[in-house]
Enzyme design. Structure first.
Site, PDB file in Angstrom:
ATOM      1  N   SER A 131       0.848  -1.190   0.000  1.00 36.91           N
ATOM      2  CA  SER A 131       0.000   0.000   0.000  1.00 36.91           C
ATOM      3  C   SER A 131       0.882   1.237   0.000  1.00 36.91           C
ATOM      4  O   SER A 131       1.998   1.216   0.553  1.00 36.91           O
ATOM      5  CB  SER A 131      -0.880   0.012   1.249  1.00 36.91           C
ATOM      6  OG  SER A 131      -1.555   1.247   1.366  1.00 36.91           O
ATOM      7  N   TYR A 144      -1.679   0.140  10.606  1.00 42.28           N
ATOM      8  CA  TYR A 144      -1.729  -0.296   9.201  1.00 42.28           C
ATOM      9  C   TYR A 144      -0.507   0.207   8.437  1.00 42.28           C
ATOM     10  O   TYR A 144       0.136  -0.563   7.709  1.00 42.28           O
ATOM     11  CB  TYR A 144      -3.023   0.200   8.557  1.00 42.28           C
ATOM     12  CG  TYR A 144      -3.175  -0.203   7.111  1.00 42.28           C
ATOM     13  CD1 TYR A 144      -3.216  -1.551   6.750  1.00 42.28           C
ATOM     14  CD2 TYR A 144      -3.270   0.756   6.109  1.00 42.28           C
ATOM     15  CE1 TYR A 144      -3.351  -1.926   5.416  1.00 42.28           C
ATOM     16  CE2 TYR A 144      -3.409   0.382   4.780  1.00 42.28           C
ATOM     17  CZ  TYR A 144      -3.445  -0.958   4.439  1.00 42.28           C
ATOM     18  OH  TYR A 144      -3.571  -1.323   3.121  1.00 42.28           O
TER      19      TYR A 144
HETATM   20  C1  8X3 Z   1      -5.115   1.281   1.154  1.00 39.01           C
HETATM   21  C2  8X3 Z   1      -4.763   2.670   0.774  1.00 39.01           C
HETATM   22  O1  8X3 Z   1      -4.907   5.116   1.444  1.00 39.01           O
HETATM   23  O2  8X3 Z   1      -6.463   3.587   2.508  1.00 39.01           O
HETATM   24  O3  8X3 Z   1      -3.994   0.513   1.363  1.00 39.01           O
HETATM   25  O4  8X3 Z   1      -4.157   3.543   3.113  1.00 39.01           O
HETATM   26  S1  8X3 Z   1      -5.090   3.747   2.026  1.00 39.01           S
END
Ligand code: 8X3
Length: 247
Positions: A131, A144
């Site tokens: 990501s 995340y």
């Molecule tokens: C997903 C993209 O911008 O929501 O991995 O982190 S974001």
């Protein structure tokens, strides 16, 4: 005719399912791996592939997936993972963090490790679905962003470690993708909050857009390694620079 084998984790929805479909049209026999057996069995039937129930955080499942894939793997798409929660660190639930690190980082590493002998035998390509969150952090996403940054760092180590092997090591790093479940899972099923992520955004990426990028990285000539493929919708110039028409 024998088709080359592609293994896709997290194939029950979103980018994983779209990737399985795209790789099938490219001529691969796709081993569709995910926890939800009914979904991957339906997908495997649709694309003439195979379904293997697999939770990438369980070592016995990962070993069984590698066994089922066979002795030669042409493509491994380590896609299983995702985001949970939007808390700031001040309020973070570290159980969410453990799940994110277990799936995105250790789950991907374990899948790669288990499939590595067959990837070497098959002169294969490893593609992780990272990501842009792993490249630039944003607030409310430390767990995340940290997990995706760790996955990114892991792939840079792996590329160095495998340079003497006929295996390519690629990362596809998407920005905003409107996929089946990513935001729904992040917001624990709250459809209103999930929908707000994409409100006013003209043409976010689709899971099919990302699947095309993965298929591109996976089907380049053998001497071509796509180290990183960063892909965003045109209206997202950076993580915090997202054009919303009603904003
Ligand atoms: C997903 C993209 O911008 O929501 O991995 O982190 S974001």
């Amino acid at each position: 005719m024998t088709r080359p084998i592609a293994v896709v984790t997290g194939a029950s929805s979103g980018i994983g399912r779209a990737t399985a479909r795209t790789l099938a049209t490219e001529g691969f026999e796709v081993v569709c791996a995910a926890r939800r057996t009914d979904r991957i069995e339906a997908l495997a039937a649709e694309i003439d592939g195979r379904a293997v129930t697999c939770d990438v955080t369980k070592s016995e499942d990962v070993a069984a997936l590698a066994e089922a894939a066979g002795e030669r793997i042409a493509v491994l798409v380590a896609n299983a993972g995702g985001a949970l929660g939007t808390d700031h660190i001040a309020d973070a639930d570290f159980e969410d963090w453990r799940i994110m690190f277990d799936t995105n980082v250790i789950g991907s590493a374990a899948t790669i490790q288990a499939c590595l002998p067959a990837l070497c035998a098959g002169r294969g390509v490893i593609v992780t679905v990272g990501s842009t969150a792993g490249l630039v952090s944003y607030e409310g996403a430390a767990g995340y962003c940290g997990a995706k940054a760790a996955e990114h760092a892991m792939m840079m180590s792996l590329r160095l470690e495998l340079v003497e092997q006929p295996v390519r090591v690629c990362e596809v790093l998407p920005g905003l993708v409107e996929s089946d479940e990513f935001s729904l899972v992040r917001f624990r099923g709250d459809t209103d909050k999930a929908a707000k992520v994409y409100a006013g955004v003209r043409n976010p990426l689709t899971q099919e857009d990302v699947a095309s990028c993965i298929a591109f990285a996976a089907t380049c000539p053998e001497h071509v390694n796509i180290d990183q493929l960063v892909v965003r919708p045109r209206v997202q110039a950076a993580a915090h620079k997202l054009l919303r028409e009603d904003a």
